[in-house]
Each structure stands twice: as C-alpha cells, then as structure tokens.
Design a protein around this motif. Structure first.
Motif, PDB file in Angstrom:
ATOM      1  N   THR A  37       0.837  -1.208   0.000  1.00  0.00           N
ATOM      2  CA  THR A  37       0.000   0.000   0.000  1.00  0.00           C
ATOM      3  C   THR A  37       0.868   1.252   0.000  1.00  0.00           C
ATOM      4  N   PHE A  38       1.945   1.216   0.791  1.00  0.00           N
ATOM      5  CA  PHE A  38       2.875   2.347   0.805  1.00  0.00           C
ATOM      6  C   PHE A  38       3.461   2.587  -0.590  1.00  0.00           C
ATOM      7  N   VAL A  39       3.874   1.510  -1.252  1.00  0.00           N
ATOM      8  CA  VAL A  39       4.467   1.643  -2.583  1.00  0.00           C
ATOM      9  C   VAL A  39       3.440   2.187  -3.572  1.00  0.00           C
ATOM     10  N   LEU A  40       2.229   1.624  -3.534  1.00  0.00           N
ATOM     11  CA  LEU A  40       1.212   1.975  -4.511  1.00  0.00           C
ATOM     12  C   LEU A  40       0.679   3.389  -4.314  1.00  0.00           C
ATOM     13  N   TYR A  41       0.487   3.805  -3.062  1.00  0.00           N
ATOM     14  CA  TYR A  41      -0.181   5.084  -2.796  1.00  0.00           C
ATOM     15  C   TYR A  41       0.788   6.240  -2.553  1.00  0.00           C
ATOM     16  N   PHE A  42       2.052   5.943  -2.273  1.00  0.00           N
ATOM     17  CA  PHE A  42       2.993   7.024  -1.977  1.00  0.00           C
ATOM     18  C   PHE A  42       4.242   6.981  -2.866  1.00  0.00           C
ATOM     19  N   ALA A  43       4.956   5.838  -2.872  1.00  0.00           N
ATOM     20  CA  ALA A  43       6.252   5.785  -3.554  1.00  0.00           C
ATOM     21  C   ALA A  43       6.119   5.890  -5.073  1.00  0.00           C
ATOM     22  N   LEU A  44       5.240   5.083  -5.674  1.00  0.00           N
ATOM     23  CA  LEU A  44       5.111   5.113  -7.129  1.00  0.00           C
ATOM     24  C   LEU A  44       4.523   6.434  -7.647  1.00  0.00           C
ATOM     25  N   PRO A  45       3.473   6.992  -7.031  1.00  0.00           N
ATOM     26  CA  PRO A  45       3.023   8.320  -7.483  1.00  0.00           C
ATOM     27  C   PRO A  45       4.122   9.379  -7.379  1.00  0.00           C
ATOM     28  N   ALA A  46       4.925   9.314  -6.302  1.00  0.00           N
ATOM     29  CA  ALA A  46       6.036  10.266  -6.173  1.00  0.00           C
ATOM     30  C   ALA A  46       7.052  10.067  -7.297  1.00  0.00           C
ATOM     31  N   LEU A  47       7.306   8.816  -7.656  1.00  0.00           N
ATOM     32  CA  LEU A  47       8.240   8.519  -8.742  1.00  0.00           C
ATOM     33  C   LEU A  47       7.735   9.083 -10.069  1.00  0.00           C
ATOM     34  N   VAL A  48       6.450   8.930 -10.319  1.00  0.00           N
ATOM     35  CA  VAL A  48       5.861   9.460 -11.559  1.00  0.00           C
ATOM     36  C   VAL A  48       5.918  10.983 -11.567  1.00  0.00           C
ATOM     37  N   ILE A  49       5.598  11.613 -10.441  1.00  0.00           N
ATOM     38  CA  ILE A  49       5.643  13.078 -10.353  1.00  0.00           C
ATOM     39  C   ILE A  49       7.074  13.567 -10.607  1.00  0.00           C
ATOM     40  N   ARG A  50       8.045  12.891 -10.022  1.00  0.00           N
ATOM     41  CA  ARG A  50       9.434  13.303 -10.230  1.00  0.00           C
ATOM     42  C   ARG A  50       9.853  13.170 -11.687  1.00  0.00           C
ATOM     43  N   ALA A  51       9.433  12.085 -12.325  1.00  0.00           N
ATOM     44  CA  ALA A  51       9.795  11.875 -13.735  1.00  0.00           C
ATOM     45  C   ALA A  51       9.226  12.971 -14.621  1.00  0.00           C
ATOM     46  N   LEU A  52       8.023  13.445 -14.298  1.00  0.00           N
ATOM     47  CA  LEU A  52       7.368  14.437 -15.140  1.00  0.00           C
ATOM     48  C   LEU A  52       7.820  15.861 -14.850  1.00  0.00           C
ATOM     49  N   THR A  53       8.356  16.093 -13.652  1.00  0.00           N
ATOM     50  CA  THR A  53       8.722  17.461 -13.274  1.00  0.00           C
ATOM     51  C   THR A  53      10.224  17.725 -13.335  1.00  0.00           C
ATOM     52  N   GLN A  54      11.050  16.700 -13.306  1.00  0.00           N
ATOM     53  CA  GLN A  54      12.496  16.907 -13.331  1.00  0.00           C
ATOM     54  C   GLN A  54      13.074  16.821 -14.742  1.00  0.00           C
ATOM     55  N   ASN A  55      12.217  16.561 -15.731  1.00  0.00           N
ATOM     56  CA  ASN A  55      12.658  16.520 -17.113  1.00  0.00           C
ATOM     57  C   ASN A  55      11.729  17.400 -17.947  1.00  0.00           C
ATOM     58  N   PRO A  56      12.265  18.058 -18.998  1.00  0.00           N
ATOM     59  CA  PRO A  56      11.371  18.812 -19.890  1.00  0.00           C
ATOM     60  C   PRO A  56      10.269  17.912 -20.435  1.00  0.00           C
ATOM     61  N   LEU A  57       9.056  18.441 -20.469  1.00  0.00           N
ATOM     62  CA  LEU A  57       7.917  17.622 -20.889  1.00  0.00           C
ATOM     63  C   LEU A  57       8.111  17.090 -22.307  1.00  0.00           C
ATOM     64  N   SER A  58       8.809  17.850 -23.145  1.00  0.00           N
ATOM     65  CA  SER A  58       9.059  17.385 -24.513  1.00  0.00           C
ATOM     66  C   SER A  58       9.961  16.162 -24.533  1.00  0.00           C
ATOM     67  N   ASP A  59      10.806  16.002 -23.479  1.00  0.00           N
ATOM     68  CA  ASP A  59      11.665  14.823 -23.397  1.00  0.00           C
ATOM     69  C   ASP A  59      10.917  13.627 -22.837  1.00  0.00           C
ATOM     70  N   VAL A  60       9.847  13.887 -22.111  1.00  0.00           N
ATOM     71  CA  VAL A  60       9.086  12.798 -21.479  1.00  0.00           C
ATOM     72  C   VAL A  60       8.042  12.218 -22.432  1.00  0.00           C
ATOM     73  N   ILE A  61       7.275  13.085 -23.068  1.00  0.00           N
ATOM     74  CA  ILE A  61       6.203  12.627 -23.961  1.00  0.00           C
ATOM     75  C   ILE A  61       6.808  12.282 -25.318  1.00  0.00           C
ATOM     76  N   GLN A  62       6.947  11.001 -25.577  1.00  0.00           N
ATOM     77  CA  GLN A  62       7.519  10.507 -26.827  1.00  0.00           C
ATOM     78  C   GLN A  62       6.441   9.749 -27.601  1.00  0.00           C
ATOM     79  N   PRO A  63       5.840  10.370 -28.623  1.00  0.00           N
ATOM     80  CA  PRO A  63       4.751   9.709 -29.357  1.00  0.00           C
ATOM     81  C   PRO A  63       5.148   8.353 -29.938  1.00  0.00           C
ATOM     82  N   SER A  64       6.386   8.240 -30.440  1.00  0.00           N
ATOM     83  CA  SER A  64       6.809   6.965 -31.039  1.00  0.00           C
ATOM     84  C   SER A  64       6.840   5.856 -29.997  1.00  0.00           C
TER      85      SER A  64
END
Length: 317
Positions: A37-64
């Motif tokens: 529950t800790f991983v699902l409700y806290f750790a993984l959402p934090a990981l996703v938030i970090r991935a989206l905010t610490q990199n330019p959005l153009s580098d994250v969203i890759q249509p291919s």
C-alpha cells in the motif's frame, strides 16, 4: 553472461528476501500488504511526479514510444481475446482477464527497478510514466470493461464503461500522473522540502516494490491450471515484448535507449494486482499461479533479453 546475471540477480535476490520474510514468519500477509500500500499510494506516485517534473515535458512525452508500446500491448490483448473466445471457448470475463495478464506489465514493481539498474534511474522513471499511461488508460480499462460486460450481461457497455472509469479515476498512479502533468505544464516550482520528500519516496519505490513481490509469491500454488497459466506466461514474457519490438520496427528509427526501455518493461511479468483484479470474475487462483510462474520464469527470460539487447547494440557494452 555473468555480467547479465549480475544485473538481474540483485532484483530477484530482493524478491527472494521478501519470500523468505514470509516463509520464516518474520512478516505476515497483512504486513506485506501494508508495504504494498505504501508503494502503490505514496512511492510510485512520487516517482511518476518526479519523472514528469524533473525533465522537460518534450523529453518525457515521446509519441513513437507511446505508439509502439501502446499498440504492441493492444495487439497482444486483442490476439489473446480472440484465441480465448474462439479456440479455447472461454467466457468473455475469463478471456478479458487472460488477455490482461498477457499485455499489462508489472511496470512499477519489477519493470522500473530493472530498467533503473540497466539504464539508470532517470530514463527508467520516464519509461515508467509513459507505461503507466498505456496500462492505466488503455489496457486495464479495456480488460475491466469487457470482464464486467461479461459478468453483467444485462447492462449496457456504456454503463459498464462509466462505472469502470469512475473506479479508475481514484487510482493513485493516475492521480500522480495528473499532478505531475499539471506541474510540468504550468512550470510551477515546488518548495525545496517538498521536492526532497518526493525524492525520498521515489527512491524507496524500487526495493520496497521488489520485496512486496517476494512476499506476495509465498504460498501461491499452480496445480490444475497449466493451460491458462501457460497461455498467460508465454504471452506475457514472449509475445508482448515481440509485439512491442515489431511496432518499433514499423516506425522510423528512434534512439535505441527508447527501444531497450520499452523491451525491459514489456519483458517484465504481469501486474502484481492481477490476482486481485481476477477475484471478482473467478480468476484469482489462475492469476496468483500465473504471477508466481511468470515472476520466477522472468529471471531467465529477462537475462536472455538483456543479453540479446547487448548483442544487437540496444544497450551499451
């Protein structure tokens, strides 16, 4: 080959530690679920938030990437559904759950820790965010809508879809995706202490998730379900990565790192909540058995996949 085993062995040793913690009664089922529950409700959402905010959005969203991974997953899902309905004469609910097991990876609990070890934490977090979009907005909703339609034959597909979507909106991973995208698009900078909290939670996700998988595997049994389990495991560990690779090959050339990341996630076994999702449709035991066999088999298939990716130049030497 020893170099490849050195990459995969720590992943499965942590899984083994979780299994031993349950086998030795150091932890019980409720405590393992608490860590999950800790991983699902806290750790993984934090990981996703970090991935989206610490990199330019153009580098994250890759249509291919989204196209190859999304259509590859959908191709396997559709093929499994047709085979299960026509050749194996399964019900719509059973077929939908079999298809889910073959096309939705354990991205958070195994895919991310593996990709972080092989490619680094930063690209692995980006791949995780993209895969969560595919799995939580495409594959899992499609499976649950079909399974619920098979169970509630009198209800319209629109009613079933609406109820399923309402449940999915409360998914913590989707909430993390929404928060991360909102912060990235608005370019709002979070306060330093909050950034540190997100980092600490994100860094805890990998080992904690692997430990939970090991504890979950303890006590699972396979007997009497060989055909269903065999279909799910072969489809997930072999057909899914091959389909994703095929979709990349049909597109213009991309950076090999994107292909390698997609394959590492596609080669991962089925989602950890697979038995829980199957319980409502009489597929809990099949899901649990498939999760056990798939996770154990993944040690060999992932090691082989990493070796092949090294051999063909998708991974640096």
């Amino acid at each position: 080959m020893l170099d490849i085993v050195a990459i995969t062995a720590p992943i499965f040793l942590i899984i083994g530690a979780g299994y031993l913690a349950m086998a030795s009664r150091l932890l019980n089922r409720e405590q393992i679920q608490g860590i999950g529950t800790f991983v699902l409700y806290f750790a993984l959402p934090a990981l996703v938030i970090r991935a989206l905010t610490q990199n330019p959005l153009s580098d994250v969203i890759q249509p291919s990437y989204l196209l190859a991974y999304g259509l590859g997953s959908l191709l396997v899902f559709s093929l499994a559904l047709v085979v299960s309905l026509t050749l194996r004469r399964k019900s719509l609910s059973e077929s939908a759950l079999l298809s889910l097991g073959m096309s939705a990876s354990n991205s958070g609990f195994i895919g991310y820790p593996l990709a972080a070890t092989v490619l680094g934490a930063s690209p692995a977090a980006i791949f995780l965010a993209l895969n969560m979009v595919v799995e939580n907005l495409l594959i899992i909703p499609a499976a649950l809508i079909l399974a619920e339609a098979g169970r509630q034959s009198g209800a319209s597909i629109l009613t079933v879809a609406r109820k399923t979507c309402v449940r999915l909106v409360r998914n913590p991973i989707l909430i993390g995706l929404a928060v991360g995208l909102a912060l990235a698009t608005s370019e709002i900078s979070l306060p330093g202490p909050l950034v540190q909290v997100i980092d600490m939670l994100a860094n805890a996700s990998g080992p904690a998730a692997l430990f939970v998988i090991g504890g979950t595997l303890y006590g699972l049994k396979v007997g009497g379900m060989v055909n269903d389990v065999g279909q799910i495991v072969i489809g997930k560990l072999l057909l899914h990565p091959l389909a994703v690779l095929l979709l990349f090959m049909l597109q213009p050339p991309v950076d090999p790192v994107w292909i390698a990341g997609a394959l590492l996630f596609a080669c991962s076994p089925m989602i950890s909540v697979y038995p829980l999702l199957g319980r409502r449709y009489g597929m809990a035991e099949v899901g649990a058995a498939a999760l056990m066999v798939g996770t154990l088999s993944a040690f060999f298939t992932l090691s082989a996949a990493i070796w092949l990716m090294h051999h063909y130049g998708l991974l640096p030497d």
